[in-house]
Design an enzyme around this catalytic site. Structure first.
Site, PDB file in Angstrom:
ATOM      1  N   LYS A  22      17.224 -16.433  10.906  1.00  0.00           N
ATOM      2  CA  LYS A  22      18.111 -15.575  10.211  1.00  0.00           C
ATOM      3  C   LYS A  22      18.482 -14.343  11.182  1.00  0.00           C
ATOM      4  CE  LYS A  22      16.468 -12.403   7.271  1.00  0.00           C
ATOM      5  NZ  LYS A  22      16.743 -10.981   7.754  1.00  0.00           N
ATOM      6  N   ASN A  23      17.449 -13.822  11.778  1.00  0.00           N
ATOM      7  CA  ASN A  23      17.777 -12.450  12.722  1.00  0.00           C
ATOM      8  C   ASN A  23      18.434 -12.754  13.867  1.00  0.00           C
ATOM      9  OD1 ASN A  23      17.004 -10.830  10.410  1.00  0.00           O
ATOM     10  ND2 ASN A  23      15.115 -10.427  11.180  1.00  0.00           N
ATOM     11  N   CYS A 119      16.771   2.077   2.417  1.00  0.00           N
ATOM     12  CA  CYS A 119      16.342   0.697   1.842  1.00  0.00           C
ATOM     13  C   CYS A 119      14.942   0.532   1.107  1.00  0.00           C
ATOM     14  CB  CYS A 119      16.781  -0.385   2.846  1.00  0.00           C
ATOM     15  SG  CYS A 119      15.600  -1.320   3.275  1.00  0.00           S
ATOM     16  N   ARG A 124      15.629   3.782   7.967  1.00  0.00           N
ATOM     17  CA  ARG A 124      16.324   2.981   8.592  1.00  0.00           C
ATOM     18  C   ARG A 124      17.712   3.711   8.977  1.00  0.00           C
ATOM     19  NH1 ARG A 124      15.520  -3.071   6.608  1.00  0.00           N
ATOM     20  NH2 ARG A 124      16.135  -3.389   8.919  1.00  0.00           N
ATOM     21  N   ASP A 308       7.469  -7.979  10.239  1.00  0.00           N
ATOM     22  CA  ASP A 308       7.927  -9.054   9.130  1.00  0.00           C
ATOM     23  C   ASP A 308       6.855 -10.125   8.710  1.00  0.00           C
ATOM     24  OD1 ASP A 308      10.374  -7.718   9.487  1.00  0.00           O
ATOM     25  OD2 ASP A 308      11.209  -9.308  10.681  1.00  0.00           O
ATOM     26  N   ARG A 401      17.481 -14.267   0.529  1.00  0.00           N
ATOM     27  CA  ARG A 401      17.914 -13.731   1.725  1.00  0.00           C
ATOM     28  C   ARG A 401      17.645 -14.547   2.943  1.00  0.00           C
ATOM     29  NH1 ARG A 401      18.489  -7.533   1.693  1.00  0.00           N
ATOM     30  NH2 ARG A 401      19.490  -8.296   3.615  1.00  0.00           N
TER      31      ARG A 401
HETATM   32  N1  EPU Z   1      15.423   3.312  14.065  1.00  0.00           N
HETATM   33  C1  EPU Z   1      15.864   4.550  14.003  1.00  0.00           C
HETATM   34  N2  EPU Z   1      17.150   4.599  14.386  1.00  0.00           N
HETATM   35  C2  EPU Z   1      18.077   3.871  14.689  1.00  0.00           C
HETATM   36  C3  EPU Z   1      17.611   2.421  14.597  1.00  0.00           C
HETATM   37  C4  EPU Z   1      16.083   1.919  14.483  1.00  0.00           C
HETATM   38  O1  EPU Z   1      15.350   5.626  13.592  1.00  0.00           O
HETATM   39  O2  EPU Z   1      19.257   4.035  14.943  1.00  0.00           O
HETATM   40  C5  EPU Z   1      13.837   3.084  13.596  1.00  0.00           C
HETATM   41  C6  EPU Z   1      14.047   2.159  12.511  1.00  0.00           C
HETATM   42  O3  EPU Z   1      13.997   3.009  11.275  1.00  0.00           O
HETATM   43  C7  EPU Z   1      12.468   1.502  12.574  1.00  0.00           C
HETATM   44  C8  EPU Z   1      12.610   1.197  13.955  1.00  0.00           C
HETATM   45  O4  EPU Z   1      13.398   2.096  14.613  1.00  0.00           O
HETATM   46  O5  EPU Z   1      11.484   2.554  12.381  1.00  0.00           O
HETATM   47  C9  EPU Z   1      12.828  -0.092  14.491  1.00  0.00           C
HETATM   48  O6  EPU Z   1      13.782  -0.694  13.734  1.00  0.00           O
HETATM   49  P1  EPU Z   1      15.003  -1.561  14.134  1.00  0.00           P
HETATM   50  O7  EPU Z   1      16.145  -1.020  14.644  1.00  0.00           O
HETATM   51  O8  EPU Z   1      14.385  -2.517  15.287  1.00  0.00           O
HETATM   52  O9  EPU Z   1      15.127  -2.710  12.868  1.00  0.00           O
HETATM   53  P2  EPU Z   1      16.264  -3.340  12.582  1.00  0.00           P
HETATM   54  O10 EPU Z   1      17.130  -3.583  13.821  1.00  0.00           O
HETATM   55  O11 EPU Z   1      17.162  -2.472  11.633  1.00  0.00           O
HETATM   56  C10 EPU Z   1      15.587  -5.716  12.425  1.00  0.00           C
HETATM   57  C11 EPU Z   1      15.372  -7.087  11.673  1.00  0.00           C
HETATM   58  C12 EPU Z   1      14.454  -6.666  10.549  1.00  0.00           C
HETATM   59  C13 EPU Z   1      12.883  -6.344  11.270  1.00  0.00           C
HETATM   60  C14 EPU Z   1      13.302  -5.096  12.280  1.00  0.00           C
HETATM   61  C15 EPU Z   1      11.917  -4.853  13.110  1.00  0.00           C
HETATM   62  C16 EPU Z   1      17.597  -7.788  11.652  1.00  0.00           C
HETATM   63  C17 EPU Z   1      18.845  -8.434  11.121  1.00  0.00           C
HETATM   64  N3  EPU Z   1      16.512  -7.127  11.094  1.00  0.00           N
HETATM   65  O12 EPU Z   1      15.986  -4.625  12.054  1.00  0.00           O
HETATM   66  O13 EPU Z   1      14.196  -7.760  10.160  1.00  0.00           O
HETATM   67  O14 EPU Z   1      11.922  -5.940  10.425  1.00  0.00           O
HETATM   68  O15 EPU Z   1      14.271  -5.506  13.300  1.00  0.00           O
HETATM   69  O16 EPU Z   1      11.761  -6.032  14.070  1.00  0.00           O
HETATM   70  O17 EPU Z   1      17.461  -8.193  12.893  1.00  0.00           O
HETATM   71  C18 EPU Z   1      13.660  -8.983   7.982  1.00  0.00           C
HETATM   72  O18 EPU Z   1      14.144  -9.798   8.523  1.00  0.00           O
HETATM   73  O19 EPU Z   1      12.700  -8.862   6.833  1.00  0.00           O
HETATM   74  C19 EPU Z   1      13.769  -7.763   8.628  1.00  0.00           C
HETATM   75  C20 EPU Z   1      13.793  -6.212   7.888  1.00  0.00           C
END
Ligand code: EPU
Length: 442
Positions: A22-23, A119, A124, A308, A401
């Site tokens: 998915k990701n 969320c 996030r 995850d 999802r």
């Molecule tokens: N963060 C910030 N600011 C930002 C971006 C991130 O503070 O601008 C923080 C987040 O709040 C978090 C950390 O950095 O504490 C890491 O978050 P990240 O940005 O890596 O998460 P994401 O890109 O929003 C993806 C996956 C998630 C998975 C996370 C961590 C996708 C679509 N989603 O989310 O997947 O948990 O990386 O590996 O790729 C899931 O599939 O269930 C899922 C939640």
């Protein structure tokens, strides 16, 4: 609304085929925005609700998703894109919709995307994405709940993420792909899904290299050729089925996986007593142990133990022979499954970002509620291991999802599980930790 009814207590035995990630699918699908000359072809795309949402978003921008004979193949024509807005209605159902920012700004020099908001698993924010876009020369404004980005041109820059962000890294790689000059991304995310997107873009004419583990260099190109890619296997779906074998003391062979990406999960499940036999680079077997050992778990970005998989692993630990600590280091609120696991008889106490899990002799079926995608998987696993009474998991739309045909795959392994319609009054909005409506997680 559907719920899942499970009669647990039986070992799962047999073979299961794992779907595409998915990701990885989500950023690769949106990257098609930058390939407007030819149809993009993407294979091994799982049939998930999140994929439906991203298709809806692309269609709303003016792209055409063409019918394909193969159910897991997407053919996308983006030559008709004439709208650069990702509206609140779509972004609120899936926060990964923010991934359109990078390719829209790269290709059309403008984008307007609703801010995703908080969320179920954490606040996030997307500040790292926005600051990186500013570094590339874009003007970024946040107004009335929307992010508006425009740029005369994007120019390569050095970007140093404060902490690695998966979708942030993907967004900036896409933005830098068509920028002038070289972009260096430091402290970039190392997840295999990022590399799968890089591979897809490079095959289509981009020039992106991971020069060190956490440093990615993007040399901007004038034009891309054609996007044609097969998405890598979903390591979290794989990890969930591996844990299903361990928790039910079963014997499952997983096919169509990438063993290399599962190292942290293999290590933890082995420590917990499961026997893992690697048949090949794309197939392994998990034999659950009669006695589950307690192991501490601490989540961190790849290659460490994935957040995850934290909820699923915690379900396993509820039936371990001792005491363990589960530490969540990525998201500040990812323990929503704890209260539900307790309803099934688990002994867990949460303190700040860690949970102390004391193994119990058995779990007993109960009615529980899914709060986010991975929490739902955890509750299904716990239900499968509950040796007395039925477990019903409601709000199963979270599961849909990220897991394709979960109950079908589990039934084929011998699980007694069925999807039924809920009689309750449907709950459309649910409060998040801030009290606002939110059902998104990925
Ligand atoms: N963060 C910030 N600011 C930002 C971006 C991130 O503070 O601008 C923080 C987040 O709040 C978090 C950390 O950095 O504490 C890491 O978050 P990240 O940005 O890596 O998460 P994401 O890109 O929003 C993806 C996956 C998630 C998975 C996370 C961590 C996708 C679509 N989603 O989310 O997947 O948990 O990386 O590996 O790729 C899931 O599939 O269930 C899922 C939640």
């Amino acid at each position: 609304m559907d719920k899942m009814v499970i009669e647990g207590g039986f070992p799962l035995v047999g073979e299961v085929s794992i779907g595409g990630s998915k990701n990885a699918s989500l950023p690769i699908i949106v990257s098609s925005i930058m390939f407007d000359e030819f149809d993009s072809e993407i294979d091994n795309v799982p049939g998930l609700e999140d994929i439906k949402t991203i298709k809806k978003l692309l269609t709303s921008l003016g792209a055409e998703i063409k019918e394909s004979d193969e159910p897991d193949k997407l053919v996308i024509n983006t030559s008709g894109i004439n709208n650069y807005d990702a509206p609140y209605d779509l972004v609120k159902t899936m926060r990964a919709s923010v991934l359109v920012l990078g390719p829209l700004v790269a290709k059309y020099k403008k984008a307007r995307v609703s801010l995703p908001g908080g969320c179920a698993i954490g606040a996030r924010p997307i500040d790292f994405h926005l600051n990186a876009l500013r570094s590339l020369g874009a003007v970024v404004e946040v107004d009335h709940g929307y992010v508006e980005v425009h740029a005369d041109k994007l120019k390569g820059a050095v970007i140093n993420f404060p902490i690695p962000t998966v979708t942030g890294t993907e967004n900036i790689i896409m933005a830098a792909t068509l920028a002038e000059g070289t972009t260096i991304i430091k402290n970039a995310a190392m997840e295999p899904e990022v590399d799968d997107m890089i591979f897809a873009l490079n095959n289509g004419g981009a020039d992106i290299k991971r020069v060190e583990q956490s440093i990615i260099v993007v040399n901007g190109v004038k034009k891309l050729r054609r996007l044609c890619h097969r998405v890598l296997p979903d390591r979290i779906e794989a990890g969930t089925f591996m844990t299903a074998s361990a928790i039910t003391k079963g014997d499952i062979v997983l096919k169509n996986i990438n063993v290399q990406h599962l190292k942290a999960i293999i290590d933890k499940l082995s420590e917990a007593g499961a026997k893992i036999i690697i048949n090949s680079s794309s197939q392994l077997r998990v034999k659950g142990s009669k006695a589950i050992k307690s192991v501490d778990i601490s989540t961190a970005p790849y290659p460490n133990f994935p957040t995850d998989m934290q909820a699923q692993m915690m379900a396993l630990m509820t039936l371990s022979g001792g005491l363990c600590v589960v530490t969540e280091n990525v998201f500040e609120n990812r323990f929503m499954h704890v209260a539900e696991l307790i309803r099934l008889g688990a002994n867990i106490k949460v303190r700040n970002n860690f949970a102390i899990v004391k193994g119990v002799q058995k779990l007993s079926g109960a009615e529980v509620m899914a709060t986010d995608l991975r929490a739902s998987a955890s509750l299904i696993l716990a239900g499968l291991a509950s040796s007395d009474g039925l477990t019903t998991v409601s709000r199963i739309y979270h599961l849909d999802r990220g897991y394709e045909k979960m109950e079908e795959k589990l039934s084929n392994l011998g699980a007694i599980i069925s999807r039924v319609k809920e009689n309750d009054i449907p709950v459309v909005d649910e409060p998040d930790f801030n009290g606002s409506a939110c059902s998104k997680s990925a």
